[in-house]
Design a protein around this motif. Structure first.
Motif, PDB file in Angstrom:
ATOM      1  N   ALA A  53       0.832  -1.200   0.000  1.00  0.00           N
ATOM      2  CA  ALA A  53       0.000   0.000   0.000  1.00  0.00           C
ATOM      3  C   ALA A  53       0.864   1.246   0.000  1.00  0.00           C
ATOM      4  CB  ALA A  53      -0.909   0.012   1.223  1.00  0.00           C
ATOM      5  N   GLU A  54       0.427   2.240  -0.738  1.00  0.00           N
ATOM      6  CA  GLU A  54       1.031   3.555  -0.639  1.00  0.00           C
ATOM      7  C   GLU A  54       0.126   4.330   0.302  1.00  0.00           C
ATOM      8  OE1 GLU A  54       0.447   6.026  -4.034  1.00  0.00           O
ATOM      9  OE2 GLU A  54       1.994   7.400  -3.412  1.00  0.00           O
ATOM     10  N   SER A  55       0.711   4.958   1.295  1.00  0.00           N
ATOM     11  CA  SER A  55      -0.144   5.684   2.228  1.00  0.00           C
ATOM     12  C   SER A  55       0.482   7.006   2.619  1.00  0.00           C
ATOM     13  CB  SER A  55      -0.424   4.844   3.477  1.00  0.00           C
ATOM     14  OG  SER A  55       0.765   4.612   4.186  1.00  0.00           O
ATOM     15  N   PHE A  56      -0.390   7.955   2.925  1.00  0.00           N
ATOM     16  CA  PHE A  56       0.019   9.262   3.404  1.00  0.00           C
ATOM     17  C   PHE A  56      -0.768   9.533   4.673  1.00  0.00           C
ATOM     18  CE2 PHE A  56       0.657   9.407  -1.187  1.00  0.00           C
ATOM     19  CZ  PHE A  56       1.992   9.755  -1.230  1.00  0.00           C
ATOM     20  N   PRO A  57      -0.090   9.534   5.838  1.00  0.00           N
ATOM     21  CA  PRO A  57      -0.794   9.811   7.080  1.00  0.00           C
ATOM     22  C   PRO A  57      -1.289  11.250   7.104  1.00  0.00           C
ATOM     23  CG  PRO A  57       1.566   9.710   7.453  1.00  0.00           C
ATOM     24  CD  PRO A  57       1.331   9.345   6.013  1.00  0.00           C
ATOM     25  N   VAL A  58      -2.185  11.543   8.027  1.00  0.00           N
ATOM     26  CA  VAL A  58      -2.673  12.908   8.203  1.00  0.00           C
ATOM     27  C   VAL A  58      -1.467  13.788   8.532  1.00  0.00           C
ATOM     28  CG1 VAL A  58      -4.098  14.414   9.634  1.00  0.00           C
ATOM     29  CG2 VAL A  58      -4.946  12.156   8.966  1.00  0.00           C
ATOM     30  N   GLY A  59      -1.394  14.928   7.908  1.00  0.00           N
ATOM     31  CA  GLY A  59      -0.274  15.844   8.129  1.00  0.00           C
ATOM     32  C   GLY A  59       0.593  15.959   6.888  1.00  0.00           C
ATOM     33  N   VAL A  60       1.868  16.211   7.121  1.00  0.00           N
ATOM     34  CA  VAL A  60       2.806  16.482   6.027  1.00  0.00           C
ATOM     35  C   VAL A  60       3.737  15.292   5.823  1.00  0.00           C
ATOM     36  CG1 VAL A  60       4.672  17.998   5.237  1.00  0.00           C
ATOM     37  CG2 VAL A  60       2.726  18.960   6.479  1.00  0.00           C
ATOM     38  N   THR A  61       3.851  14.856   4.577  1.00  0.00           N
ATOM     39  CA  THR A  61       4.810  13.818   4.183  1.00  0.00           C
ATOM     40  C   THR A  61       5.762  14.445   3.176  1.00  0.00           C
ATOM     41  OG1 THR A  61       3.163  12.069   4.473  1.00  0.00           O
ATOM     42  CG2 THR A  61       5.084  11.546   3.116  1.00  0.00           C
ATOM     43  N   ARG A  62       7.051  14.199   3.353  1.00  0.00           N
ATOM     44  CA  ARG A  62       8.063  14.744   2.439  1.00  0.00           C
ATOM     45  C   ARG A  62       8.712  13.598   1.666  1.00  0.00           C
ATOM     46  NH1 ARG A  62       8.444  19.930   3.916  1.00  0.00           N
ATOM     47  NH2 ARG A  62       8.032  20.504   6.066  1.00  0.00           N
ATOM     48  N   ILE A  63       8.729  13.734   0.340  1.00  0.00           N
ATOM     49  CA  ILE A  63       9.319  12.724  -0.530  1.00  0.00           C
ATOM     50  C   ILE A  63      10.518  13.369  -1.235  1.00  0.00           C
ATOM     51  CG2 ILE A  63       8.940  11.221  -2.513  1.00  0.00           C
ATOM     52  CD1 ILE A  63       5.894  11.391  -1.805  1.00  0.00           C
ATOM     53  N   PRO A  64      11.732  12.847  -1.021  1.00  0.00           N
ATOM     54  CA  PRO A  64      12.891  13.423  -1.707  1.00  0.00           C
ATOM     55  C   PRO A  64      12.825  13.142  -3.207  1.00  0.00           C
ATOM     56  CG  PRO A  64      13.551  11.578  -0.305  1.00  0.00           C
ATOM     57  CD  PRO A  64      12.070  11.752  -0.144  1.00  0.00           C
ATOM     58  N   ILE A  65      13.194  14.134  -3.990  1.00  0.00           N
ATOM     59  CA  ILE A  65      13.215  14.010  -5.448  1.00  0.00           C
ATOM     60  C   ILE A  65      14.509  14.603  -5.983  1.00  0.00           C
ATOM     61  CG2 ILE A  65      10.706  14.049  -5.794  1.00  0.00           C
ATOM     62  CD1 ILE A  65      11.057  17.081  -6.502  1.00  0.00           C
ATOM     63  N   THR A  66      14.829  14.268  -7.207  1.00  0.00           N
ATOM     64  CA  THR A  66      15.933  14.904  -7.926  1.00  0.00           C
ATOM     65  C   THR A  66      15.439  15.201  -9.330  1.00  0.00           C
ATOM     66  OG1 THR A  66      17.593  13.685  -6.657  1.00  0.00           O
ATOM     67  CG2 THR A  66      18.308  14.642  -8.735  1.00  0.00           C
ATOM     68  N   VAL A  67      15.578  16.445  -9.740  1.00  0.00           N
ATOM     69  CA  VAL A  67      15.185  16.861 -11.083  1.00  0.00           C
ATOM     70  C   VAL A  67      16.439  16.832 -11.951  1.00  0.00           C
ATOM     71  CG1 VAL A  67      14.179  18.704 -12.480  1.00  0.00           C
ATOM     72  CG2 VAL A  67      13.377  18.346 -10.125  1.00  0.00           C
ATOM     73  N   THR A  68      16.389  16.044 -13.020  1.00  0.00           N
ATOM     74  CA  THR A  68      17.550  15.981 -13.901  1.00  0.00           C
ATOM     75  C   THR A  68      17.479  17.097 -14.936  1.00  0.00           C
ATOM     76  OG1 THR A  68      16.481  14.449 -15.418  1.00  0.00           O
ATOM     77  CG2 THR A  68      17.771  13.482 -13.629  1.00  0.00           C
ATOM     78  N   THR A  69      18.633  17.535 -15.362  1.00  0.00           N
ATOM     79  CA  THR A  69      18.702  18.611 -16.362  1.00  0.00           C
ATOM     80  C   THR A  69      19.432  18.115 -17.607  1.00  0.00           C
ATOM     81  OG1 THR A  69      20.725  19.524 -15.413  1.00  0.00           O
ATOM     82  CG2 THR A  69      18.653  20.373 -14.552  1.00  0.00           C
ATOM     83  N   VAL A  70      19.259  16.831 -17.867  1.00  0.00           N
ATOM     84  CA  VAL A  70      19.815  16.197 -19.071  1.00  0.00           C
ATOM     85  C   VAL A  70      18.682  15.469 -19.777  1.00  0.00           C
ATOM     86  CG1 VAL A  70      22.124  15.915 -18.095  1.00  0.00           C
ATOM     87  CG2 VAL A  70      20.452  14.098 -17.819  1.00  0.00           C
ATOM     88  N   TYR A  71      18.894  15.130 -21.029  1.00  0.00           N
ATOM     89  CA  TYR A  71      17.900  14.360 -21.766  1.00  0.00           C
ATOM     90  C   TYR A  71      17.727  12.995 -21.105  1.00  0.00           C
ATOM     91  CZ  TYR A  71      17.982  17.746 -25.568  1.00  0.00           C
ATOM     92  OH  TYR A  71      17.868  18.887 -26.304  1.00  0.00           O
ATOM     93  N   GLU A  72      16.492  12.508 -21.026  1.00  0.00           N
ATOM     94  CA  GLU A  72      16.216  11.198 -20.441  1.00  0.00           C
ATOM     95  C   GLU A  72      16.892  10.097 -21.262  1.00  0.00           C
ATOM     96  OE1 GLU A  72      14.520  10.542 -17.536  1.00  0.00           O
ATOM     97  OE2 GLU A  72      14.502  12.694 -17.295  1.00  0.00           O
ATOM     98  N   VAL A  73      16.827  10.221 -22.572  1.00  0.00           N
ATOM     99  CA  VAL A  73      17.514   9.304 -23.476  1.00  0.00           C
ATOM    100  C   VAL A  73      18.448  10.169 -24.302  1.00  0.00           C
ATOM    101  CG1 VAL A  73      17.246   7.710 -25.404  1.00  0.00           C
ATOM    102  CG2 VAL A  73      15.543   7.742 -23.563  1.00  0.00           C
ATOM    103  N   CYS A  74      19.701   9.783 -24.371  1.00  0.00           N
ATOM    104  CA  CYS A  74      20.670  10.666 -25.015  1.00  0.00           C
ATOM    105  C   CYS A  74      21.432   9.956 -26.125  1.00  0.00           C
ATOM    106  CB  CYS A  74      21.651  11.185 -23.975  1.00  0.00           C
ATOM    107  SG  CYS A  74      22.906  12.241 -24.701  1.00  0.00           S
TER     108      CYS A  74
END
Length: 129
Positions: A65-86
């Motif tokens: 199960a994916e769950s989000f409890p009441v309140g704030v949940t923080r999910i770390p992400i990374t945004v790439t600045t290159v082509y997905e396929v190169c």
């Protein structure tokens, strides 16, 4: 969505956090055995990358199960600045795979999350060094 920077040189990844606020009064839960994947990509009206994940389903260790409890949940992400396929021969820049300088917007791509898409954030890519 909070990014560590909104203006970077092309080719440099941008760390950030996807902030989920659950104010429903109860845990939001999805009961499908696969792990939900998140990726934030940069796009423009002329460039919209295609995101692909393996076809096999990784089962979540938390009872599927994916769950989000009441309140704030923080999910770390990374945004790439290159082509997905190169293909280095068809792209320019010192590394061949860097996105061209310009103004982009973020887009959250998932494999079936409970999350509504967050509003896009503007990111400016500068010329690589």
């Amino acid at each position: 969505m909070i990014l560590s920077s909104y203006q970077v040189r092309s080719g440099i990844p941008i760390p950030g956090t996807l902030v989920v606020v659950n104010s429903t009064g109860k845990t939001m839960e999805k009961k499908q055995g696969c792990v939900v994947r998140y990726q934030v990509v940069l796009e423009t009206n002329r460039y919209m990358p295609t995101v692909a994940w393996p076809l096999n389903c990784e089962v979540s260790l938390t009872h599927g199960a994916e769950s989000f409890p009441v309140g704030v949940t923080r999910i770390p992400i990374t945004v790439t600045t290159v082509y997905e396929v190169c293909d280095k021969q068809s792209h320019s820049g010192p590394n061949g795979c860097d996105l061209p300088p310009g103004v982009y917007r973020t887009e959250l791509v998932t494999t079936g999350s409970l999350l509504p898409p967050p509003p896009p954030v503007q990111v400016t890519l500068l010329t690589p060094r």
